[in-house]
Scaffold this active site. Sequence first.
Site, PDB file in Angstrom:
ATOM      1  N   HIS A 154      33.696  45.535  18.128  1.00  0.00           N
ATOM      2  CA  HIS A 154      34.971  45.904  17.480  1.00  0.00           C
ATOM      3  C   HIS A 154      35.039  45.378  16.038  1.00  0.00           C
ATOM      4  O   HIS A 154      36.120  45.098  15.527  1.00  0.00           O
ATOM      5  CB  HIS A 154      36.174  45.371  18.258  1.00  0.00           C
ATOM      6  CG  HIS A 154      36.095  45.631  19.727  1.00  0.00           C
ATOM      7  ND1 HIS A 154      36.571  46.777  20.307  1.00  0.00           N
ATOM      8  CD2 HIS A 154      35.553  44.888  20.728  1.00  0.00           C
ATOM      9  CE1 HIS A 154      36.355  46.727  21.618  1.00  0.00           C
ATOM     10  NE2 HIS A 154      35.716  45.603  21.898  1.00  0.00           N
ATOM     11  N   SER A 275      30.108  50.767 -12.303  1.00  0.00           N
ATOM     12  CA  SER A 275      31.312  51.563 -12.506  1.00  0.00           C
ATOM     13  C   SER A 275      31.462  51.849 -13.992  1.00  0.00           C
ATOM     14  O   SER A 275      31.121  51.011 -14.826  1.00  0.00           O
ATOM     15  CB  SER A 275      32.522  50.786 -11.984  1.00  0.00           C
ATOM     16  OG  SER A 275      33.693  51.225 -12.628  1.00  0.00           O
ATOM     17  N   LYS A 281      31.604  45.727 -11.465  1.00  0.00           N
ATOM     18  CA  LYS A 281      31.248  46.342 -10.179  1.00  0.00           C
ATOM     19  C   LYS A 281      29.746  46.519  -9.978  1.00  0.00           C
ATOM     20  O   LYS A 281      29.021  46.881 -10.893  1.00  0.00           O
ATOM     21  CB  LYS A 281      31.908  47.728 -10.047  1.00  0.00           C
ATOM     22  CG  LYS A 281      33.410  47.729  -9.903  1.00  0.00           C
ATOM     23  CD  LYS A 281      33.896  47.132  -8.595  1.00  0.00           C
ATOM     24  CE  LYS A 281      33.525  47.921  -7.381  1.00  0.00           C
ATOM     25  NZ  LYS A 281      34.348  49.112  -7.180  1.00  0.00           N
ATOM     26  N   GLU A 288      26.082  54.869   0.625  1.00  0.00           N
ATOM     27  CA  GLU A 288      27.240  55.762   0.764  1.00  0.00           C
ATOM     28  C   GLU A 288      26.815  57.227   0.746  1.00  0.00           C
ATOM     29  O   GLU A 288      27.320  58.052   1.505  1.00  0.00           O
ATOM     30  CB  GLU A 288      28.250  55.500  -0.354  1.00  0.00           C
ATOM     31  CG  GLU A 288      29.038  54.220  -0.136  1.00  0.00           C
ATOM     32  CD  GLU A 288      29.876  53.821  -1.347  1.00  0.00           C
ATOM     33  OE1 GLU A 288      30.839  53.096  -1.161  1.00  0.00           O
ATOM     34  OE2 GLU A 288      29.549  54.231  -2.483  1.00  0.00           O
TER      35      GLU A 288
END
Length: 457
Positions: A154, A275, A281, A288
Amino acid sequence: MKLWQGRFSAPMSADADTFNESLSFDQKLYRADITASLAHAQMLGKCNIISEEESQAIQDGLQSILSDIESGVLKIENAEDIHSFVEENLVKRIGQTGKKLHTARSRNDQVATDFRLYARESCDKAISLIKALVEALVLRAKEGAKYLMPGFTHLRKAQPVSCGQYFNAYSEMFLRDLDRFAACRRRLNVMPLGSAALAGTSYPIDREITKELLGFDEISENSLDAVSDRDFVAEYLFAASLVMAHLSRLCEDTILYTSDEFGYWNIPDEYSTGSSIMPQKKNPDLPELVRGKTGRVYGHLTSILTVIKGLPLAYNKDLQEDKECFFDAEATLFSCVSIYTALIEKITINVNRMFEEAGGGFSTATDIADYLARKGMPFRDAHAVTGRLVQYCIKENKTLFRLSLKEFRTESELFEEDILSTVTPRASAEARDSVGGSSLNAVRRGVNAVRRRLKKF
Ligand code: ARG
């Protein structure tokens, strides 16, 4: 000129022609198409359906087309599909004899044969790329066997596990994928050639000859089925979809584990992105993207399943829609598996951080309950006692493995000195020596088991 123009008094209109064509994508089949035609021509000669000289002339012509395509001299263009392209070029090169190649054959059995040859190679490529990925995982598992990390259920800390065990888990998934591609390859290696349009052929062909020349294991047993069967496309796309499912799980872990919040792994700069506005970043774009491309491959699987649904026997032009989904899924699969192999090789693992976290979240609570159960307390009661100890720790801001014996004994007299060494993350992992478990030896056995099975492919 169309291969089938004879029956028509007017040429096809340009828009219909554009809509109908498949050359723009089925040109990928050029090598398979020529290979199958070479075998067919040889067989026609051997069976005296055409003369040996004609057979030889056709084979020479096909060889020259193949080498001109590969060297870039011959551009694939101006034809309805790759089969028309090759045949038209053959006639241009060797004249009337070229027109005999299509004896005892239809584009229906031709395309089914070509596509199987192509898919067979694609399975081999998929297998070799997935193997390389598992090899990278094996190296990670080997070095990670002795390191601990939190195991989650979980997405909450559950029990300490071994970092090697973690990587072995992904090897298991990809081993199953290897098995699926091998099975897909085995089932698709059946030759449709000789089925002609749908009913078989009246020429005295010998399908054994073409089968041997093309390396098929079997000959299709029913011509109606053979020209319209695209199960292998669906199977390939399903196998590819599951690889993507497994990769996308690994992606998700990578994205989480490389976040500041987790801090377990680092992706090196060469495989990270930044970024355009936030200078600080460092983004995990590659995982992704792989995760995102999973949807695309699933889409292709849905697409072929829908195309074949409800098709009346035998060949229907709908089946031309079998190729683009395959080609795109194949390219997506290959690029995702390759980039992830590189990522697995290149990520750095923050061993200390993972070790610290392995003991967090009261992850050794089960070991306390097991300890009491071993001493005779029913497990359900042991569970409750341990639950109260966890509550106590939360209240006092303590961890289970830093409690004193006195604190343990407030909950049960069964606790003795040895509880203190039982409750550490390392002891917890070592206790799980069952096959596939988290102990050092179990993980090493796991690595060997992965290696042994990998050799089969
Ligand atoms: N381009 C076609 C395909 O990919 C080749 C087979 C054409 N056969 C036919 N009967 N029109 O399916």
